[in-house]
Structures are given as C-alpha cells and as structure tokens.
Scaffold this motif. Structure first.
Motif, PDB file in Angstrom:
ATOM      1  N   CYS A 116       0.842  -1.200   0.000  1.00 49.98           N
ATOM      2  CA  CYS A 116       0.000   0.000   0.000  1.00 49.98           C
ATOM      3  C   CYS A 116       0.876   1.248   0.000  1.00 49.98           C
ATOM      4  O   CYS A 116       1.643   1.470   0.943  1.00 49.98           O
ATOM      5  N   ILE A 117       0.772   2.032  -1.047  1.00 48.79           N
ATOM      6  CA  ILE A 117       1.535   3.279  -1.164  1.00 48.79           C
ATOM      7  C   ILE A 117       0.629   4.434  -0.750  1.00 48.79           C
ATOM      8  O   ILE A 117      -0.441   4.635  -1.328  1.00 48.79           O
ATOM      9  N   VAL A 118       1.059   5.185   0.257  1.00 46.55           N
ATOM     10  CA  VAL A 118       0.244   6.272   0.802  1.00 46.55           C
ATOM     11  C   VAL A 118       0.988   7.588   0.666  1.00 46.55           C
ATOM     12  O   VAL A 118       2.163   7.688   0.989  1.00 46.55           O
ATOM     13  N   MET A 119       0.259   8.607   0.185  1.00 49.06           N
ATOM     14  CA  MET A 119       0.847   9.935   0.016  1.00 49.06           C
ATOM     15  C   MET A 119      -0.029  10.975   0.689  1.00 49.06           C
ATOM     16  O   MET A 119      -1.257  10.897   0.623  1.00 49.06           O
ATOM     17  N   SER A 120       0.606  11.946   1.314  1.00 48.11           N
ATOM     18  CA  SER A 120      -0.134  13.073   1.860  1.00 48.11           C
ATOM     19  C   SER A 120      -0.509  14.037   0.733  1.00 48.11           C
ATOM     20  O   SER A 120       0.035  13.961  -0.370  1.00 48.11           O
ATOM     21  N   GLY A 121      -1.435  14.951   1.028  1.00 47.10           N
ATOM     22  CA  GLY A 121      -1.818  15.951   0.035  1.00 47.10           C
ATOM     23  C   GLY A 121      -3.278  15.854  -0.339  1.00 47.10           C
ATOM     24  O   GLY A 121      -3.958  14.862  -0.048  1.00 47.10           O
ATOM     25  N   ARG A 122      -3.775  16.888  -1.000  1.00 47.47           N
ATOM     26  CA  ARG A 122      -5.186  16.916  -1.393  1.00 47.47           C
ATOM     27  C   ARG A 122      -5.468  15.921  -2.507  1.00 47.47           C
ATOM     28  O   ARG A 122      -6.497  15.256  -2.521  1.00 47.47           O
ATOM     29  N   GLY A 123      -4.536  15.843  -3.451  1.00 41.46           N
ATOM     30  CA  GLY A 123      -4.697  14.929  -4.577  1.00 41.46           C
ATOM     31  C   GLY A 123      -3.559  15.123  -5.559  1.00 41.46           C
ATOM     32  O   GLY A 123      -2.916  16.182  -5.586  1.00 41.46           O
ATOM     33  N   PRO A 124      -3.276  14.132  -6.403  1.00 45.99           N
ATOM     34  CA  PRO A 124      -2.130  14.213  -7.311  1.00 45.99           C
ATOM     35  C   PRO A 124      -2.418  15.045  -8.559  1.00 45.99           C
ATOM     36  O   PRO A 124      -3.523  15.024  -9.103  1.00 45.99           O
ATOM     37  N   SER A 125      -1.404  15.783  -9.010  1.00 48.33           N
ATOM     38  CA  SER A 125      -1.488  16.518 -10.272  1.00 48.33           C
ATOM     39  C   SER A 125      -1.391  15.531 -11.432  1.00 48.33           C
ATOM     40  O   SER A 125      -0.985  14.371 -11.243  1.00 48.33           O
ATOM     41  N   PRO A 126      -1.730  15.956 -12.659  1.00 45.51           N
ATOM     42  CA  PRO A 126      -1.567  15.051 -13.820  1.00 45.51           C
ATOM     43  C   PRO A 126      -0.134  14.528 -13.952  1.00 45.51           C
ATOM     44  O   PRO A 126       0.070  13.354 -14.292  1.00 45.51           O
ATOM     45  N   LYS A 127       0.854  15.391 -13.661  1.00 47.16           N
ATOM     46  CA  LYS A 127       2.247  14.959 -13.732  1.00 47.16           C
ATOM     47  C   LYS A 127       2.536  13.894 -12.688  1.00 47.16           C
ATOM     48  O   LYS A 127       3.208  12.897 -12.964  1.00 47.16           O
ATOM     49  N   ARG A 128       2.010  14.075 -11.480  1.00 42.67           N
ATOM     50  CA  ARG A 128       2.229  13.094 -10.420  1.00 42.67           C
ATOM     51  C   ARG A 128       1.508  11.780 -10.747  1.00 42.67           C
ATOM     52  O   ARG A 128       2.032  10.697 -10.466  1.00 42.67           O
ATOM     53  N   VAL A 129       0.339  11.851 -11.347  1.00 46.20           N
ATOM     54  CA  VAL A 129      -0.390  10.640 -11.731  1.00 46.20           C
ATOM     55  C   VAL A 129       0.432   9.830 -12.732  1.00 46.20           C
ATOM     56  O   VAL A 129       0.544   8.600 -12.616  1.00 46.20           O
ATOM     57  N   ALA A 130       1.022  10.511 -13.715  1.00 47.40           N
ATOM     58  CA  ALA A 130       1.856   9.817 -14.705  1.00 47.40           C
ATOM     59  C   ALA A 130       3.062   9.160 -14.029  1.00 47.40           C
ATOM     60  O   ALA A 130       3.446   8.031 -14.375  1.00 47.40           O
ATOM     61  N   HIS A 131       3.659   9.849 -13.061  1.00 46.17           N
ATOM     62  CA  HIS A 131       4.794   9.308 -12.319  1.00 46.17           C
ATOM     63  C   HIS A 131       4.381   8.072 -11.529  1.00 46.17           C
ATOM     64  O   HIS A 131       5.064   7.037 -11.548  1.00 46.17           O
ATOM     65  N   LEU A 132       3.256   8.155 -10.851  1.00 46.50           N
ATOM     66  CA  LEU A 132       2.766   7.022 -10.071  1.00 46.50           C
ATOM     67  C   LEU A 132       2.435   5.831 -10.969  1.00 46.50           C
ATOM     68  O   LEU A 132       2.688   4.678 -10.608  1.00 46.50           O
ATOM     69  N   ALA A 133       1.872   6.113 -12.134  1.00 45.58           N
ATOM     70  CA  ALA A 133       1.541   5.036 -13.069  1.00 45.58           C
ATOM     71  C   ALA A 133       2.811   4.285 -13.482  1.00 45.58           C
ATOM     72  O   ALA A 133       2.824   3.045 -13.560  1.00 45.58           O
ATOM     73  N   LYS A 134       3.881   5.027 -13.723  1.00 38.43           N
ATOM     74  CA  LYS A 134       5.157   4.392 -14.085  1.00 38.43           C
ATOM     75  C   LYS A 134       5.682   3.524 -12.943  1.00 38.43           C
ATOM     76  O   LYS A 134       6.140   2.386 -13.162  1.00 38.43           O
ATOM     77  N   LEU A 135       5.589   4.031 -11.712  1.00 39.97           N
ATOM     78  CA  LEU A 135       6.028   3.271 -10.542  1.00 39.97           C
ATOM     79  C   LEU A 135       5.222   1.983 -10.387  1.00 39.97           C
ATOM     80  O   LEU A 135       5.772   0.914 -10.117  1.00 39.97           O
ATOM     81  N   ILE A 136       3.921   2.095 -10.553  1.00 46.59           N
ATOM     82  CA  ILE A 136       3.044   0.929 -10.394  1.00 46.59           C
ATOM     83  C   ILE A 136       3.384  -0.136 -11.430  1.00 46.59           C
ATOM     84  O   ILE A 136       3.459  -1.332 -11.120  1.00 46.59           O
ATOM     85  N   ARG A 137       3.612   0.287 -12.672  1.00 48.61           N
ATOM     86  CA  ARG A 137       3.987  -0.678 -13.723  1.00 48.61           C
ATOM     87  C   ARG A 137       5.275  -1.408 -13.341  1.00 48.61           C
ATOM     88  O   ARG A 137       5.395  -2.633 -13.535  1.00 48.61           O
ATOM     89  N   THR A 138       6.238  -0.681 -12.789  1.00 46.69           N
ATOM     90  CA  THR A 138       7.512  -1.287 -12.427  1.00 46.69           C
ATOM     91  C   THR A 138       7.344  -2.291 -11.290  1.00 46.69           C
ATOM     92  O   THR A 138       7.888  -3.404 -11.334  1.00 46.69           O
ATOM     93  N   VAL A 139       6.587  -1.906 -10.259  1.00 53.40           N
ATOM     94  CA  VAL A 139       6.344  -2.820  -9.138  1.00 53.40           C
ATOM     95  C   VAL A 139       5.667  -4.095  -9.629  1.00 53.40           C
ATOM     96  O   VAL A 139       6.086  -5.215  -9.283  1.00 53.40           O
ATOM     97  N   LYS A 140       4.642  -3.939 -10.455  1.00 51.21           N
ATOM     98  CA  LYS A 140       3.888  -5.107 -10.932  1.00 51.21           C
ATOM     99  C   LYS A 140       4.737  -5.994 -11.835  1.00 51.21           C
ATOM    100  O   LYS A 140       4.542  -7.219 -11.862  1.00 51.21           O
ATOM    101  N   ALA A 141       5.674  -5.396 -12.568  1.00 50.03           N
ATOM    102  CA  ALA A 141       6.534  -6.184 -13.454  1.00 50.03           C
ATOM    103  C   ALA A 141       7.567  -6.980 -12.662  1.00 50.03           C
ATOM    104  O   ALA A 141       7.972  -8.065 -13.080  1.00 50.03           O
ATOM    105  N   ARG A 142       7.965  -6.456 -11.510  1.00 50.11           N
ATOM    106  CA  ARG A 142       9.041  -7.099 -10.739  1.00 50.11           C
ATOM    107  C   ARG A 142       8.540  -8.098  -9.703  1.00 50.11           C
ATOM    108  O   ARG A 142       9.226  -9.084  -9.431  1.00 50.11           O
ATOM    109  N   TYR A 143       7.396  -7.820  -9.102  1.00 51.35           N
ATOM    110  CA  TYR A 143       6.967  -8.626  -7.949  1.00 51.35           C
ATOM    111  C   TYR A 143       5.503  -9.050  -8.090  1.00 51.35           C
ATOM    112  O   TYR A 143       4.650  -8.231  -8.436  1.00 51.35           O
TER     113      TYR A 143
END
Length: 311
Positions: free
Chosen positions: A111-138
C-alpha cells in the motif's frame, strides 16, 4: 440472549439482507448481547467467504506532511502542530526497494500512501510508471492512497496495473464537518465513484472514536455496503499531540470488537481489515479481532507506531 438470536445474525448476513438500524445499535450497546457468541456469529460469515486465511498488508508512507488539508485527526494536517518528519515523495529506488521488502516478508498487498489533497496530472503519470515497475518485478497487489482523484486519473492508474484505490470515508456525512473543513464527505464519495467508473476496486473504511455517535458508525457501514467496496479498513482513533481533535472517551476492547462484528454483518463479502489503533485499544484481546476481520496491517503506519513484520 438466546443462541437463535446470534444464529439469525449470521443467516441474515449470508442471505444478503440488511440488519435494521435498531438491531445494529443493539449489537454495539446492549449488555444482554454477549461478546463471545457475537464473535462466533461474525466468524461464521467471515469463514464462509475467507475461510481461515488472513491477508497481510504493508503500508509505505511514501510522502509525509506538506498537506493543505485540515483533517482534525491527522498529524500531517496544515493545522497540526505535531512534530513529524515531513518529506516529499520518496525516490523511486526507495519505493521499489520497499515493495521488494513487502513481497519478501510475505505481504499480500503493498500500500503506497501519500499526503496531500490529490495528485497533479504529472504526479499521476509518475505514479503510473512506478506501479507498472512494481507489478513487473513482484507478484504482489498494489493499493494506492493519494487523496482526491478524478475519473481521468483513476483510468490512468487502472491501466498501469493498480489493483485498488484507497480513500476512506472515515465518518458519516453528518459528522464529517466536525472532523474536516477543507474538503467534504461528498468529495471523498466522488473519488470512490470515479474509481468504480473505470473498474478500479475500492478500499474505503472508517475511523472509530472521533466523537461520532452510534448512528454515524451504522451509516458509514451501510454506505460502504452500498458502494460494494472490496476492502474495508476499520481504524481506531489514536490521539496524537498537536492535532485539532482532542482525545475522545476511551475505546474499550469489547466495544471495538463489537464494531468489527457489526461491519462484518453489514459487509459480509468485504475484506475487513483491522487497522490503526488495534494494538492500543484491543490490548490483550487483539487476537480476537480476526474472528470478524480477515486482514491486517503488519507494518508501516503513518505517524503512529504499530506492529512490525516478522516471519
């Protein structure tokens, strides 16, 4: 109370019927309803859908503090004076290393938890890349808690392989203005509905012990049932110095276990997770939480200490 009363609770829950508000209130308050047979009745429901399995979750507090919201219970709120370690989003290498540790420790979900009101479009794209990497590895499920999310962002995260989006309702709509003023109950509901629109499973739960009434707990449980959330964390309020929410009357182990039973009866097929505060409020009765609940955090609370993982 006759044994048939407890058997009927199990039958009603498994049949898909809804307990009345009056019955729900009795489960939490009536002294003639004994705890042990109530736990057994809830366990019969839990066993039907989850057998004796316990799903283990590890939470990564990937971004701490710097939050513009004023959630009165939270040490990360802009109004809190709590001395916490504030930091921006952790580097990708650190988040991926923690995903590896979660997998190797036997966690079912990371479970990845972040503080803040909500992610910007740039942050969403970054998180999507991270999620793809995690799912590909584990081979581990990934849940993300990133604040308010719209349909477009939810779709991007779903396409990246995100398994669940977490956004807790926390309390009832009526009680919500007493715990936060910078966003509304409806804002939270909109986020959950955005996730559901794109076919993303939802994780949403409650915090017990923030000055709410019995009726508020019942309303949240029934709202989560209507949403058909896949995962339902039940947190028990831990007062933290510096937050706006002053310490509320002490939660007893008996009451906390009754709340878990109620949420199991009203959400029979949901993964019910006994979450923050269990070590403090359940005390020596903590193990009994797994009669109604089938899931727990084993490591990584936000700004309070919990149990650590061991194998």
């Amino acid at each position: 109370m006759e044994i048939t009363f407890y058997q009927e609770l199990t039958t009603i829950s498994l049949s898909g019927e809804l307990l009345s508000d009056a019955t729900c209130e009795k489960l939490l308050t009536a002294s003639e309803i004994e705890l042990l047979p109530l736990l057994d009745a809830a366990y019969q429901v839990r066993k039907t859908y989850f057998q004796n399995e316990v799903q283990l979750h590890i939470l990564n507090n990937a971004q701490n503090g710097y939050c513009p919201e004023d959630c009165h219970y939270c040490a990360q709120a802009n109004s809190a004076t709590t001395d916490i370690e504030a930091y921006p989003l952790k580097p990708d290498t650190e988040i991926l290393a923690e995903a590896e540790r979660a997998y190797e420790s036997g966690a079912y979900r990371y479970c990845i938890v972040m503080s803040g009101r909500g992610p910007s479009p740039k942050r969403v794209a970054h998180l999507a890349k991270l999620i793809r990497t995690v799912k590909a590895r584990y081979p581990i499920e990934v849940c993300l808690s990133a604040g308010l999310v719209d349909v477009e962002s939810a779709g991007i995260l779903k396409s990246a392989g995100l398994d669940r989006l977490n956004h807790n309702l926390n309390t009832s709509e009526a009680h919500y203005p007493k715990i936060c003023s910078t966003h509304s109950y409806q804002d939270r509901m909109d986020t959950l509905q955005a996730a559901q629109t794109v076919g993303l499973a939802c994780c949403s739960g409650v915090i017990v012990g923030m000055g709410e009434g019995i009726d508020d707990l019942i309303k949240v449980a029934k709202a989560l049932r209507q949403l058909e959330v896949a995962s339902l964390p039940v947190n028990f309020f831990l007062p933290i110095f510096g937050t706006q929410l002053v310490e509320t009357p002490t939660l007893t182990p008996d009451y906390c276990l009754r709340v878990l039973c109620l949420y199991r009866f009203l959400n029979p097929q949901a993964e019910i997770r006994v979450a923050a505060g269990r070590e403090h409020h359940f005390r020596s009765m903590e193990v009994m939480a797994l009669y109604p609940a089938n899931s727990m955090f084993i490591d990584g609370y936000l700004n309070a200490e919990g149990s650590t993982a061991s194998r």
